[in-house]
Write a protein that holds these residues in place. Structure first.
Motif, PDB file in Angstrom:
ATOM      1  N   ASP A 150       6.751   5.193   2.367  1.00 30.49           N
ATOM      2  CA  ASP A 150       6.261   4.006   1.665  1.00 30.49           C
ATOM      3  C   ASP A 150       7.320   3.412   0.751  1.00 30.49           C
ATOM      4  O   ASP A 150       7.210   2.268   0.313  1.00 30.49           O
ATOM      5  CB  ASP A 150       4.987   4.340   0.891  1.00 30.49           C
ATOM      6  CG  ASP A 150       3.843   4.683   1.840  1.00 30.49           C
ATOM      7  OD1 ASP A 150       3.963   4.360   3.037  1.00 30.49           O
ATOM      8  OD2 ASP A 150       2.857   5.285   1.391  1.00 30.49           O
ATOM      9  N   MET A 201      -0.869   9.472  10.733  1.00 26.32           N
ATOM     10  CA  MET A 201      -1.611   8.796  11.798  1.00 26.32           C
ATOM     11  C   MET A 201      -0.950   7.493  12.203  1.00 26.32           C
ATOM     12  O   MET A 201      -0.897   7.145  13.371  1.00 26.32           O
ATOM     13  CB  MET A 201      -3.041   8.534  11.352  1.00 26.32           C
ATOM     14  CG  MET A 201      -3.831   9.808  11.106  1.00 26.32           C
ATOM     15  SD  MET A 201      -5.521   9.462  10.591  1.00 26.32           S
ATOM     16  CE  MET A 201      -6.261   8.967  12.147  1.00 26.32           C
ATOM     17  N   GLY A 202      -0.481   6.748  11.195  1.00 21.97           N
ATOM     18  CA  GLY A 202       0.185   5.489  11.487  1.00 21.97           C
ATOM     19  C   GLY A 202      -0.749   4.404  11.995  1.00 21.97           C
ATOM     20  O   GLY A 202      -0.328   3.501  12.705  1.00 21.97           O
ATOM     21  N   VAL A 203      -2.014   4.492  11.651  1.00 22.84           N
ATOM     22  CA  VAL A 203      -2.965   3.493  12.143  1.00 22.84           C
ATOM     23  C   VAL A 203      -3.540   2.635  11.029  1.00 22.84           C
ATOM     24  O   VAL A 203      -4.178   1.618  11.294  1.00 22.84           O
ATOM     25  CB  VAL A 203      -4.137   4.145  12.919  1.00 22.84           C
ATOM     26  CG1 VAL A 203      -3.603   4.870  14.152  1.00 22.84           C
ATOM     27  CG2 VAL A 203      -4.953   5.085  12.055  1.00 22.84           C
ATOM     28  N   ALA A 262       3.711   5.246   8.403  1.00 26.10           N
ATOM     29  CA  ALA A 262       2.756   6.350   8.503  1.00 26.10           C
ATOM     30  C   ALA A 262       2.814   7.103   7.190  1.00 26.10           C
ATOM     31  O   ALA A 262       3.808   7.046   6.480  1.00 26.10           O
ATOM     32  CB  ALA A 262       3.116   7.281   9.653  1.00 26.10           C
ATOM     33  N   THR A 294     -10.750   5.101   4.229  1.00 30.86           N
ATOM     34  CA  THR A 294      -9.648   4.627   3.382  1.00 30.86           C
ATOM     35  C   THR A 294      -9.346   3.161   3.674  1.00 30.86           C
ATOM     36  O   THR A 294      -9.087   2.373   2.768  1.00 30.86           O
ATOM     37  CB  THR A 294      -8.379   5.477   3.611  1.00 30.86           C
ATOM     38  OG1 THR A 294      -8.706   6.841   3.367  1.00 30.86           O
ATOM     39  CG2 THR A 294      -7.261   5.064   2.678  1.00 30.86           C
ATOM     40  N   VAL A 353      -9.464   8.195   7.486  1.00 27.63           N
ATOM     41  CA  VAL A 353      -8.687   6.956   7.595  1.00 27.63           C
ATOM     42  C   VAL A 353      -9.577   5.722   7.731  1.00 27.63           C
ATOM     43  O   VAL A 353      -9.267   4.658   7.186  1.00 27.63           O
ATOM     44  CB  VAL A 353      -7.658   7.041   8.750  1.00 27.63           C
ATOM     45  CG1 VAL A 353      -8.321   7.036  10.104  1.00 27.63           C
ATOM     46  CG2 VAL A 353      -6.635   5.931   8.664  1.00 27.63           C
ATOM     47  N   THR A 402      -2.776   1.919  -4.561  1.00 27.41           N
ATOM     48  CA  THR A 402      -3.009   3.219  -3.958  1.00 27.41           C
ATOM     49  C   THR A 402      -4.469   3.608  -4.093  1.00 27.41           C
ATOM     50  O   THR A 402      -5.141   3.210  -5.050  1.00 27.41           O
ATOM     51  CB  THR A 402      -2.103   4.317  -4.571  1.00 27.41           C
ATOM     52  OG1 THR A 402      -2.107   5.452  -3.705  1.00 27.41           O
ATOM     53  CG2 THR A 402      -2.582   4.763  -5.940  1.00 27.41           C
ATOM     54  N   VAL A 403      -4.939   4.362  -3.098  1.00 25.30           N
ATOM     55  CA  VAL A 403      -6.245   5.011  -3.192  1.00 25.30           C
ATOM     56  C   VAL A 403      -5.931   6.495  -3.270  1.00 25.30           C
ATOM     57  O   VAL A 403      -5.326   7.041  -2.335  1.00 25.30           O
ATOM     58  CB  VAL A 403      -7.102   4.734  -1.940  1.00 25.30           C
ATOM     59  CG1 VAL A 403      -8.380   5.570  -1.969  1.00 25.30           C
ATOM     60  CG2 VAL A 403      -7.437   3.257  -1.842  1.00 25.30           C
ATOM     61  N   CYS A 429       0.852  -1.193   0.000  1.00 25.28           N
ATOM     62  CA  CYS A 429       0.000   0.000   0.000  1.00 25.28           C
ATOM     63  C   CYS A 429       0.884   1.239   0.000  1.00 25.28           C
ATOM     64  O   CYS A 429       1.713   1.414   0.894  1.00 25.28           O
ATOM     65  CB  CYS A 429      -0.882   0.033   1.245  1.00 25.28           C
ATOM     66  SG  CYS A 429      -2.035  -1.332   1.298  1.00 25.28           S
ATOM     67  N   VAL A 430       0.706   2.074  -1.009  1.00 23.45           N
ATOM     68  CA  VAL A 430       1.517   3.293  -1.094  1.00 23.45           C
ATOM     69  C   VAL A 430       0.605   4.495  -1.245  1.00 23.45           C
ATOM     70  O   VAL A 430      -0.455   4.428  -1.851  1.00 23.45           O
ATOM     71  CB  VAL A 430       2.515   3.241  -2.277  1.00 23.45           C
ATOM     72  CG1 VAL A 430       3.480   2.088  -2.109  1.00 23.45           C
ATOM     73  CG2 VAL A 430       1.796   3.173  -3.615  1.00 23.45           C
TER      74      VAL A 430
END
Ligand SMILES: Cc1cc2nc3c(=O)[nH]c(=O)nc-3n(C[C@H](O)[C@H](O)[C@H](O)COP(=O)(O)OP(=O)(O)OC[C@H]3O[C@@H](n4cnc5c(N)ncnc54)[C@H](O)[C@@H]3O)c2cc1C
Ligand SMILES: Nc1ncnc2c1ncn2[C@@H]1O[C@H](COP(=O)(O)O)[C@@H](O)[C@H]1O
Lengths: 261, 320
Positions: free
Chosen positions: A40, A127-129, A121, A100, A97, A63-64, A8-9
């Motif tokens: 990423d 956010m890193g979540v 992140a 996403t 998020v 990617t989104v 995921c980038v």
């Protein structure tokens, strides 16, 4: 059997540019150059190394993001990923998020995977979540914030350097991992890689392809609302002195005047 | 009054300071109910009671130590179901954010991370956050479900506010994913005896200008004279001069002390992201054009090898 890796980038505004918010309080993506989030690149790098170690592996970068996010996919492809998936839909504008993670999870399931690799992140949202959310939604183990990672015999192992301890982690595939910027420098795309990337497949998906409704995502569907964004007032100009032999003492005087000593 | 869940960060029963700060914020929006899990959970109760927890829900099981994150999510979810709180507050550590995020998805809520302040509002709690390396301040809310909010260290003052703090056992049923990620081994970080970087009132940091691991003794000496924590730029960490656990910045720790002293650090955007909200900023750098000087309350253009030891001596002399 081939190891299917999805990386995921995110396409983000350049951190060294003048980043700001648009009128609807979403991140302005028009006035600042975008690029593949530097954090990423570490995810792509670790995926490439894991693929090298595997007998047979295929790396899909996902990617989104808006139209321009294709640049981020191209960069990842030029580093050596095999193919790309771009989820792109006008209704995605303003997705937070939680939204996403919903879109990415659907796209990952549709693509098929044994291992999902994320960065630690995003450099804009920070956010890193998201990796933890993907694990929750995909119902697979989360092995996150790794400064070292390896995959062997259907098991992913890694080291997580936490606040109070350093932990060795282990989980069976399929799993979601995220890697930190301590995991090892990312390679630069070679000229050959850049040329090859032009011919690699980039699949575009919209919300309909993922069986998602517009009201589940976007600004309207968001689980959070930003009410205001204000530029932080510039710090008032401080005192700057040149050290002529008394710099340390002058500084001590300042600290004492501020009651730090 | 509505109850607010506060997830407790503790080490073997010793409550970490950010949790006590959370209790201060929680009292602005309701009655704090603390959730403490793992070894020593019950031992947290006196400290939590003293700072406003009306109840302390505790659970201990080997799963909390032996597997990553998910068992803690299961516990917080059990507490959420038992209490039906108005909001859930979690300290913004890497693990805290992951726990909070997974809980949010499970209970159909939105999540806000890294709040630096929290107030009651007409439509639920309003969180203040810093964006784009702290160049913007935003106010936001969770608009769906029960607000789940993680809060950064040093966001509020710790206040004594004695409450009952009654200990209650929390029944936790572990989910299928709870044992998904095994913690095979754990090496605790060695204590330096210095304050915790994210909690310290004063942080003294060194960068590439320190020019060698052995020279960090100069930075440490200044830190010790002030009772400060030691930080480092990524350049210093990447060079192997100081541990990554001390890195300040986007991919290190974010600090917000009363005083931040940067020596031999240029002030790149990624470094600023982790220290720009410090109350007072001081820099020592031999390059008058270094961007760090845009941030400072007081700056000395000079060689750190002259300025820092002189400052340390002066601090010691003044302390007597
Ligand atoms: C994705 C990403 C994430 C990053 N995350 C972080 C992060 O978390 N933290 C971080 O710090 N950086 C981070 N960086 C790196 C950042 O961009 C800078 O490269 C780094 O902060 C530079 O460190 P520095 O200021 O110590 O070194 P430099 O930029 O090289 O500055 C050294 C300074 O020391 C001064 N100096 C040299 N000798 C002396 C002397 N004797 N006396 C006084 N002054 C002297 C010089 O004038 C110079 O200004 C990140 C970068 C990226 C791309
Ligand atoms: N829009 C996106 N598209 C693809 N991957 C993403 C996106 N947003 C976040 N990610 C991934 O999730 C990681 C953490 O993001 P975040 O939680 O937003 O900080 C990033 O490093 C990426 O790997």
């Amino acid at each position: 059997m081939s190891l299917r890796i999805v990386v995921c980038v995110k396409y983000v505004p350049d951190a060294t540019g003048d980043r700001h918010f648009a009128d609807d309080l979403t991140v302005d993506r028009d006035d600042v150059d975008g690029l593949l989030s530097e954090l990423d690149e570490y995810a792509v790098e670790q995926a490439l190394q894991i693929a090298d170690e595997a007998d047979d592996a295929e790396i899909t970068v996902l990617t989104v993001g808006p139209e321009d996010a294709k640049d981020a996919l191209r960069k990842a492809l030029s580093m050596g990923a095999d193919k790309a998936v771009h989820v792109e839909d006008d209704d995605l504008h303003g997705t937070d998020v939680v939204g996403t993670s919903l879109v990415l999870a659907k796209a990952i399931e549709k693509t098929g995977y044994d291992l999902v690799v994320c960065g630690m992140a995003s450099t804009d949202g920070t956010m890193g979540v998201l990796p933890a959310l993907l694990a929750e939604r995909l119902n697979v183990p989360q092995v996150t914030l790794l400064s070292e990672v390896s995959v062997d015999g259907g098991v992913v192992k890694g080291r997580r350097d936490g606040d109070t301890a350093s932990e060795q982690l282990e989980a069976s595939l399929p799993a979601v991992v995220s890697v930190t910027d301590q995991s090892g420098e990312a390679r630069y795309p070679s000229f050959k890689g850049i040329m090859a990337a032009k011919k690699k497949p980039v699949e575009s998906l919209d919300l309909g392809d993922l069986d998602l409704d517009a009201d589940e995502v976007g600004l309207e569907g968001a689980w959070t609302a930003v009410d205001s964004a204000a530029e932080r007032p510039a710090r008032t100009a401080g005192t700057i002195v040149k050290d002529e032999g008394e710099g340390g003492k002058q500084l001590a005087e300042f600290l004492a005047s501020q009651k730090f000593i | 009054m509505a109850e607010v869940l506060v997830y407790v960060d503790h080490v073997d029963g010793a409550v970490r300071k950010p949790t006590l700060e959370l209790l201060t914020l929680a009292r602005r929006i309701g009655e704090p109910v603390a959730v403490a899990v793992g070894a020593g959970a019950e031992a947290t109760a006196p400290a939590l009671a003293e700072h406003g927890a009306t109840r302390v829900l505790t659970a201990d099981a080997p799963e909390f130590a032996d597997y990553l994150v998910v068992p803690k999510v299961d516990a917080l979810q059990a507490a959420y179901e038992a209490v039906s709180p108005a909001a859930v507050l979690v300290p913004s550590s890497a693990e805290g954010k992951e726990i909070a995020a997974r809980l949010a998805v499970r209970i159909g809520s939105g999540i806000i991370t890294d709040a630096v302040d929290l107030e009651a509002g007409d439509n639920g709690p309003v969180a203040t956050q810093s964006a784009f390396a702290a160049s913007f301040t935003t106010k936001s809310r969770v608009s769906k479900g029960t607000p789940v909010i993680t809060v950064k260290p040093n966001s509020a003052a710790v206040e004594a506010a004695p409450a009952a703090g009654a200990v209650e056992a929390l029944a936790v049923t572990f989910s299928a994913q709870a044992t998904g990620t095994k913690v095979v081994s754990r090496t605790p970080r060695e204590s330096t005896g210095r304050p915790e970087l994210t909690e310290a009132a004063i942080v003294v940091s060194g960068g590439r200008g320190v020019n060698g691991a052995e020279n960090f003794a100069i930075i440490e000496a200044l830190a010790d004279s002030l009772g400060a924590a030691v930080g480092a730029s990524r350049a210093a960490v990447d060079a192997g001069w100081y541990p990554h656990s001390n890195q300040v910045g986007q991919t290190g720790k974010s600090v917000s002390p009363q005083l931040y002293i940067a020596s031999g650090i240029s002030g790149a955007i990624q470094h600023r992201a982790g220290m720009q909200t410090s109350k007072t900023i001081v820099a020592i750098n031999k390059d008058a054009e270094a961007p760090i000087f845009d941030l400072v309350d007081y700056g000395v253009v000079g060689d750190l090898f002259d300025v820092v030891p002189q400052l340390t001596d002066e601090v010691q002399a003044r302390k007597g």
